[in-house]
Design an enzyme around this catalytic site. Structure first.
Site, short mmCIF file in Angstrom:
data_model
loop_
_atom_site.label_atom_id
_atom_site.label_comp_id
_atom_site.label_asym_id
_atom_site.label_seq_id
_atom_site.Cartn_x
_atom_site.Cartn_y
_atom_site.Cartn_z
N SER A 1 0.79 -1.08 -0.04
CA SER A 1 0.00 -0.04 -0.01
C SER A 1 0.77 1.11 0.01
CB SER A 1 -0.82 -0.07 1.12
OG SER A 1 -0.46 -0.16 2.39
N ASP B 1 3.42 12.41 8.68
CA ASP B 1 1.95 12.66 9.11
C ASP B 1 1.20 11.93 10.12
OD1 ASP B 1 1.79 10.34 7.73
OD2 ASP B 1 0.46 11.12 6.01
N HIS C 1 2.59 8.00 7.63
CA HIS C 1 3.54 7.63 6.37
C HIS C 1 4.82 7.86 6.67
CE1 HIS C 1 -0.29 8.16 4.30
NE2 HIS C 1 -0.09 6.99 4.00
#
Length: 254
Positions: free
Chosen positions: A14, A183, A186
């Site tokens: 992902s 953030d 990530h």
């Protein structure tokens, strides 16, 4: 396809995979270390869960491909572990289904060839305070907690142990560093550095033949040549094939 043929390393997962060439990412680090040794192929999909990955698994890794990867690094779990939305929409996948999805993904990759190796990355932690501070007018509330991340990480690790597959415990590894997120979810350059270190540790210690550690793999077109830079003696040339002065010396020890 260009030649000569090199071993293929596929990064499949992902957003932590899709973004692995950004922010000093771990994919970029591997690509640098394996320059002239292996081709690092990116198959990363922002926002995906293991259920979505299964839908395209045979397109990404067709069994009848002329060349199969030497290594696949797999990461799914962060989005699966998100709290369920009351609408039934969204990336949440219940833990039992997540484990079965990962089993199917790993089994399919194992079936590609006798020489295809797998490393699975478990679900990393998150910075909950940062996530709470990053409210978006475009998204429903993100339910991302370390309690959930740990549950999915531990389940993934148990599955890999059961299947005798190499696994990196990212939930534990990332907590050893500071400022590992951009953030809250990530990875920053510091977080990616930890991922790369853990992957290299697995490659160094794995009893795989041939070895897939970057120092053990042959360098393409590494023979001496009269066209290389002329040495100070004015009579010989210097072969730059293994030069690494441009790289952080930290990586030469891994």
């Amino acid at each position: 396809m260009v030649g000569p043929a090199r071993p293929q390393f596929v990064l499949f997962g992902s957003s932590i995979v899709q973004l692995s060439f950004s922010h000093g990412g771990w994919g970029a680090i591997l690509s640098d270390l394996f320059a002239r040794k292996a081709d690092i192929l990116l198959r990363g999909y922002f926002g995906w869960n293991s259920r979505r990955a299964l839908e395209v698994l045979e397109q990404v890794f067709p069994k009848d491909a002329a060349v199969q990867p030497s290594l696949v690094i797999v990461y799914f779990g962060g989005n699966d572990s998100m709290g369920a939305h009351p609408s039934g929409l969204g990336p949440h996948v219940p833990l039992p289904e997540y484990i079965e999805n990962m089993r199917k993904i790993a089994s399919h990759i194992q079936s590609l060839s006798d020489s295809t190796r797998i490393i699975v990355l478990s679900c990393p932690p998150v910075n909950e305070a940062t996530i709470r501070g990053n409210k978006s007018p475009y998204l429903s509330e993100l339910v991302r907690t370390n309690e959930l991340c740990q549950q999915y990480s531990e389940a993934c690790i148990r599955l890999c142990q059961e299947m005798d597959i190499k696994v990196v415990d990212l939930f534990t590894a990332i907590q050893k560093g500071d400022n590992c997120f951009t953030d809250g979810i990530h990875l920053s350059a510091k977080g990616s550095k930890i991922v790369a270190e853990e992957v290299l540790k697995v490659l160094r210690e794995a009893d795989w033949k041939p070895s897939l550690h970057w120092k053990s793999m042959p360098t393409e077109f590494a023979e001496d040549s009269p066209y290389h830079l002329v040495a100070a003696d004015g009579k010989t040339t210097l072969n730059p094939s293994e030069w690494a002065f441009y790289r952080d010396s930290h990586w030469n020890s891994l």
